[in-house]
Write a protein that holds these residues in place. Structure first.
Motif, PDB file in Angstrom:
ATOM      1  N   LYS A   1      -2.574   4.052   6.611  1.00 34.49           N
ATOM      2  CA  LYS A   1      -3.131   3.020   7.479  1.00 34.49           C
ATOM      3  C   LYS A   1      -2.965   3.410   8.949  1.00 34.49           C
TER       4      LYS A   1
ATOM      5  N   TRP B   1       6.555  -4.287  -1.390  1.00 30.46           N
ATOM      6  CA  TRP B   1       6.552  -3.924   0.041  1.00 30.46           C
ATOM      7  C   TRP B   1       7.142  -2.524   0.244  1.00 30.46           C
TER       8      TRP B   1
ATOM      9  N   SER C   1      10.160  -5.060   8.106  1.00 31.49           N
ATOM     10  CA  SER C   1       8.994  -5.881   8.447  1.00 31.49           C
ATOM     11  C   SER C   1       8.516  -6.723   7.267  1.00 31.49           C
TER      12      SER C   1
ATOM     13  N   ASN D   1       1.769  -3.788   8.274  1.00 26.27           N
ATOM     14  CA  ASN D   1       2.206  -4.544   7.120  1.00 26.27           C
ATOM     15  C   ASN D   1       1.296  -5.747   6.897  1.00 26.27           C
ATOM     16  N   ASP D   2       0.025  -5.478   6.562  1.00 27.05           N
ATOM     17  CA  ASP D   2      -0.919  -6.588   6.510  1.00 27.05           C
ATOM     18  C   ASP D   2      -0.799  -7.452   5.260  1.00 27.05           C
ATOM     19  N   ASP D   3       0.166  -7.145   4.392  1.00 22.86           N
ATOM     20  CA  ASP D   3       0.414  -8.059   3.275  1.00 22.86           C
ATOM     21  C   ASP D   3       0.885  -9.401   3.792  1.00 22.86           C
ATOM     22  N   TRP D   4       1.708  -9.369   4.796  1.00 22.03           N
ATOM     23  CA  TRP D   4       2.374 -10.588   5.203  1.00 22.03           C
ATOM     24  C   TRP D   4       2.094 -11.030   6.628  1.00 22.03           C
ATOM     25  N   PHE D   5       1.573 -10.142   7.414  1.00 26.51           N
ATOM     26  CA  PHE D   5       1.289 -10.499   8.798  1.00 26.51           C
ATOM     27  C   PHE D   5      -0.049  -9.907   9.213  1.00 26.51           C
TER      28      PHE D   5
ATOM     29  N   ARG E   1       8.418  -8.981  -4.951  1.00 28.80           N
ATOM     30  CA  ARG E   1       7.543  -8.763  -3.800  1.00 28.80           C
ATOM     31  C   ARG E   1       8.162  -7.778  -2.810  1.00 28.80           C
TER      32      ARG E   1
ATOM     33  N   VAL F   1       1.287   2.958   4.009  1.00 22.69           N
ATOM     34  CA  VAL F   1       1.477   2.548   5.399  1.00 22.69           C
ATOM     35  C   VAL F   1       1.163   3.711   6.347  1.00 22.69           C
TER      36      VAL F   1
ATOM     37  N   PRO G   1       8.816 -10.690   5.359  1.00 16.47           N
ATOM     38  CA  PRO G   1       9.228 -12.051   5.711  1.00 16.47           C
ATOM     39  C   PRO G   1      10.617 -12.330   5.135  1.00 16.47           C
TER      40      PRO G   1
ATOM     41  N   ARG H   1       5.039   0.562  -0.579  1.00 16.98           N
ATOM     42  CA  ARG H   1       4.043   1.014   0.396  1.00 16.98           C
ATOM     43  C   ARG H   1       4.648   1.977   1.427  1.00 16.98           C
TER      44      ARG H   1
END
Lengths: 491, 490
Positions: free
Chosen positions: B74, B119, B102, A357-361, B115, B71, B104, B122
């Motif tokens: 990746k 998320w 996962s 999850n490289d958008d946020w971390f 947002r 995801v 924030p 993905r």
């Protein structure tokens, strides 16, 4: 056949190794044997409190003599008990062998006479430990003395030094001490006690120490032992569950001194990121407070709030800082930090989830269980912040100091601050929110040791019973001689 | 209910025969129809055959989904995996269950549903980029909008760490799940399905909610479609309201704060505060609804064939009340009572099953093991063992290393799954559950499918903590959250 792992019971000058019962080490690493706790239970308490008197035949200097001698005899190269305990502790300690060995090697330094003297002077005042300190107040002479108490210590096992620390604190306060050793450090304290039995079996300090292992929560034993006629104070270290468990025995006449579970965080000001040299220094400071003792201590840094701001430039800076922190952790000397024994699988699953999850971390490292740096890209800490361990740190960018305050509470022990100019402001605000210890970032493990207040309480003072004597001076007119209207009672 | 099959546009896989590929695609797209909704046929596929189809399906899905789920791409790229030679090779591609939370947590607090949608996008093959969520002011509104505008029917679950996970289940996924229940629960293994098994309108009792975004709320909707054939009067739920996800999130945060002894105030978004009267009205008569429900069940469902799906503690409570009122043997004996779950620290009395069977009048209790993140639910066989559907690949992972343990002998470890039927997401998931599988000895019940030995434990629970608000604990958690909400001074 290899030698059996024995957690010796050492009770008041006598070593016990009969009636062994098998116990399991944490994580199933090592099974060890200890004398049947049920059979020893009645020997653990002192019995009559009058037996404390022999401690008062000692001068404070004689106590220091004893501790100094003990320190010398703990010399790792020469002490077979300590060598054996160290070897066994490799299997039970959460820390790795080089770190455990480092603790054992440096243990004599804890017994340094000057350090202990200064520590007692600062924390209690030696005259109070030695005798009565008189002060005239309100026509009376008030005399105060700090007496020792009969105490039981439930110690933690994250580093094999808590037994030695407890022993020093007990000796200087003239306490009678029962130490319940933990399953992840069942050997060290007994090895120290065996050393005491060898060089001074009849010394009052040796006679006032009982060390034993029993399973925490052993109701049959604890119900019998944790009674006001046996002990006056329980000093409990450890997790929320174990501290809560002890509270059921607290009643009038039995006091709890609790070293609650703690976590530690750090604050890095914007000025610490200004130049490449500063950025590198900041990274090394963070790496040191994260990596030292493999992050097993309550003072280990787990979250770092970086005042980089959350704009793109700030995020780039904190990302670069993260990479440098990772390099810093990997570069620490191996007796200070090295690859963890076993990377917590639950933590690993959290870290791997964020990696996707490289958008946020941004997750740096961690593929090989060596530790990881997680850089948040918003001002959020990871939701598993409390489970950060095994050299895993979360760097969190923030725009203002106010955002950090929300994360500080009474569970926050140590706060590392850099640059130092930020200290007065950070300290004042964070104390109001519950933080308890402030250090220059990078020095969480590099200071005087646990000589002052701990977790915002004064353990040495709390371990004492504070006794007062009041004696009238000639200037104080007795109540029976006063006329109506002259009597003034003060509280 | 028939759903349109997802269009799978991939070229033939090297080394895969046409027949195998055809079989795999049939299983992936609609396994229940492929097996004629027959429980016997489903559970009679030899393991070797099933695993060959599973491997083919894994390869087909990987090829398809890596272009659709960023995801997954990746993860597969990072692992350098293009295709799979054996089932075990898929282990590194299974998503940890934490992936679905996962994000924030401040995004929820700040109500940044735009947002959160990005998320979620993905993690699902369905395109969410065109959905405008800017007007959403609560989790409930956001998830309802996604339900209305997309094939998804996002499922939430709350952990006591104060977060909430969002699993991109699709409507098709829910349908697959509930059809699986119908096939496995209604029919007797060994007999071909009867017309009645396949087409009868069946009464359903579930002592939970009528709707919601957690699967325990949303299941009611699909049970009504598939068991009750859309007839609302055939669905009996304890509560007539929809369980609120916003309230669940608050409940999770309150429990997290309580668990760590935190005394600081839990902040509540303005939008949730504004819904206080509405939520209060909803919650207010919950206890009254529950006792009315028990009476209604006993009278209206007396002598009927009923499928009761819920948790054991809830059924026990219903049964105790009913027996106390002098009622017993309420349903016909060919009814099914399926329990499961249970709250941590809640010890069920020894006479629990007997009490439930006596009140409802069923010869035995059925149990189920499943999760929001999996379409396929297992149910217990006549030997009380959990059997997996053949289109689900079960992996037992070493709890420390995460590496797959051998697919032979008796293995205990962390359960992980690949369910080839998943439409809303990848379908590979690593759970927090500790299980034991007997690979080589067939179950005496006659089913050929893989089964578990004994029960299921959560690793987190074994280590002293539990990160889930279980089904059984939900009404209590909702009530606590409501109390807290009402206690706040505005």
């Amino acid at each position: 056949m290899s030698k059996r792992a024995i957690s010796y019971a050492v009770i008041r000058g006598k070593v016990h190794d009969a009636d062994l019962v098998e116990f399991g080490g944490r994580g199933g690493d090592l099974r060890f044997f200890a004398p049947d706790p049920q059979k020893l239970a009645s020997q653990l308490p002192l019995g009559s409190p009058s037996r404390m008197d022999d401690l008062y035949q000692l001068s404070f200097d004689e106590i220091l003599d004893y501790l100094e001698e003990l320190g010398k005899r703990l010399d790792f190269g020469k002490n077979a008990y300590m060598q054996e305990a160290c070897e066994l502790s490799y299997h039970t300690s959460p820390a790795t062998p080089p770190i455990v060995r480092g603790f054992y090697t440096h243990m004599p330094a804890m017994f340094d006479r000057t350090r202990i003297t200064q520590w007692c002077e600062m924390s209690v005042g030696i005259p109070y430990l030695e005798g009565w300190v008189e002060t005239p107040i309100n026509g009376s002479i008030v005399s105060i003395r700090a007496y020792g108490a009969r105490a039981l210590h439930v110690i933690a096992g994250n580093g094999p030094v808590i037994g030695a620390l407890t022993l020093i604190r007990s000796a200087v306060t003239r306490s009678d001490t029962i130490i319940k050793v933990p399953s992840n450090d069942p050997f060290t304290t007994a090895a120290i006690a065996r050393t005491m039995c060898e060089f001074a079996p009849d010394h009052p300090i040796t006679k006032h120490l009982a060390v034993a292992y029993w399973r925490g929560g052993d109701q049959a034993l604890e119900q019998k032992l944790y009674q006001p006629h046996n002990i006056e104070k329980i000093i409990a270290w450890g997790g929320l569950a174990s501290v809560r468990h002890v509270t059921q025995y607290i009643q009038p006449g039995l006091e709890l001194i609790s070293f609650d579970p703690k976590r530690s965080a750090s604050v890095v000001g914007a000025d610490a990121l200004n130049t490449d040299a500063l950025l590198r220094e900041t990274a090394l400071r963070i790496a040191t407070d994260v990596g030292a003792c493999n992050q097993t201590a309550c003072s280990s840094c787990r979250v770092v709030y970086v005042m980089s701001g959350t704009d793109p430039a700030g995020l780039e800076k904190i990302s670069r800082l993260g990479k440098l922190v990772y390099e810093g952790i990997m570069g620490l000397p191996c007796d200070l930090s090295n690859k963890p024994k076993r990377y917590d699988p639950q933590l690993k699953s959290h870290v791997e989830a964020l990696r996707l999850n490289d958008d946020w971390f941004e997750v740096i490292g961690g593929q090989d269980g060596e530790g990881a740096v997680i850089v948040s890209r918003t001002s959020d800490t990871v939701d598993f912040a409390e489970a950060l361990a095994d050299r895993t740190v979360n760097l969190v960018p923030v725009d203002t100091l106010e955002e950090v305050l929300g994360a500080v509470d009474s569970y926050t022990q140590t706060v590392g601050v850099f640059p130092d100019t930020l200290m007065p402001l950070v300290r004042h605000k964070m104390v109001l929110h519950g933080a308890q210890r402030f250090v220059s970032l990078g020095y969480a493990f590099n200071g005087p040791g646990l000589v002052g207040p701990q977790d915002s309480i004064e353990p040495l003072r709390r371990m004492c019973k504070w006794i007062v004597t009041e004696r009238p001076t000639a200037a104080l007119k007795p109540l029976w001689e006063r006329k109506e209207g002259e009597t003034a009672l003060v509280a | 209910m028939q759903m349109t099959a997802a269009v799978v546009t991939t070229t033939k896989h090297p080394g895969m025969s046409d027949a195998l590929e055809r079989e795999a695609r049939a299983w992936m797209e609609d396994p229940l129809s492929h097996f004629g909704m027959s429980n016997t046929r489903i559970h009679s596929v030899p393991r070797k055959e099933a695993e060959a189809v599973q491997l083919a399906a894994l390869n087909l899905r990987l090829e398809q989904r890596r272009t659709e789920i960023p995801v997954l791409a990746k993860l597969a790229d990072a692992q350098g995996i293009r295709s799979l030679a054996a089932l075990e090779d898929a282990a590194p591609l299974l998503f940890d269950h934490n992936v679905y939370k996962s994000y924030p947590v401040s995004l929820l607090a700040k109500q940044r549903f735009d947002r959160l949608t990005q998320w979620l996008d993905r993690l699902t093959p369905h395109d969410l980029s065109g959905v405008d969520v800017s007007a959403c002011k609560s989790i409930d509104e956001w998830l309802t909008l996604l339900q209305d505008r997309t094939p998804l029917d996002v499922a939430t679950s709350s952990g006591t760490s104060g977060t909430i996970s969002f699993f991109p289940k699709s409507k098709r996924d829910y349908t697959t799940s509930v059809r699986g229940f119908r096939a496995q629960l209604v029919q007797t293994f060994g007999n071909a399905p009867t017309q009645s098994d396949l087409h009868d309108k069946i009464h359903v009792l579930t002592p939970l909610y009528r709707d919601g975004h957690s699967s325990m709320g949303r299941f009611a909707h699909y049970l009504r479609e598939i068991f009750c054939l859309g007839d609302d009067s055939y669905l009996y739920t304890a509560f007539s309201h929809k369980i609120s996800s916003d309230l669940m999130w608050l409940a999770a945060r309150l429990r997290a704060a309580a668990a760590k002894g935190d005394v600081t105030r839990v902040d509540v978004p303005e939008t949730l505060l504004a819904r206080r009267p509405e939520l209060e009205a909803m919650q207010k008569n919950a206890p009254a609804q529950q006792s009315a429900f028990i009476r209604k069940v006993a009278t209206e469902l007396k002598g009927k064939r009923v499928f009761a799906l819920g948790t054991t503690p809830m059924f026990y409570e219903v049964a105790q009340h009913g027996l106390a009122d002098g009622m017993r043997g309420v349903f016909t004996p060919d009814s099914v009572v399926m329990g499961g779950g249970g709250a941590k620290g809640l010890v069920l009395p020894e006479d629990c099953d007997r009490t439930i069977m006596e009140f409802f009048g069923v010869p035995r209790m059925r149990m189920s093991y499943g999760m929001t993140e999996l379409n396929a639910f297992t149910v217990t066989c006549e030997q009380s063992r959990y059997h997996f559907l053949p289109w689900v690949t079960l992996f037992v992972l070493d709890p420390d290393t995460g590496k797959p343990l051998p697919r032979s002998g008796v293995q205990t470890g962390r359960a992980a799954f690949f369910d080839m039927t998943h439409d809303g997401t990848w379908g590979g998931i690593v759970t927090g559950d500790k299980i034991t599988v007997i690979w080589d000895t067939p179950c005496p019940c006659g089913r050929s499918t893989v089964y578990l030995q004994g029960g299921i434990q959560r690793f987190s629970e074994l280590q002293g903590g539990d990160d889930k608000i279980t089904c059984a604990a939900t009404p209590g958690a909702q009530a606590e959250a409501m109390d807290y909400l009402l206690s706040l001074d505005l």
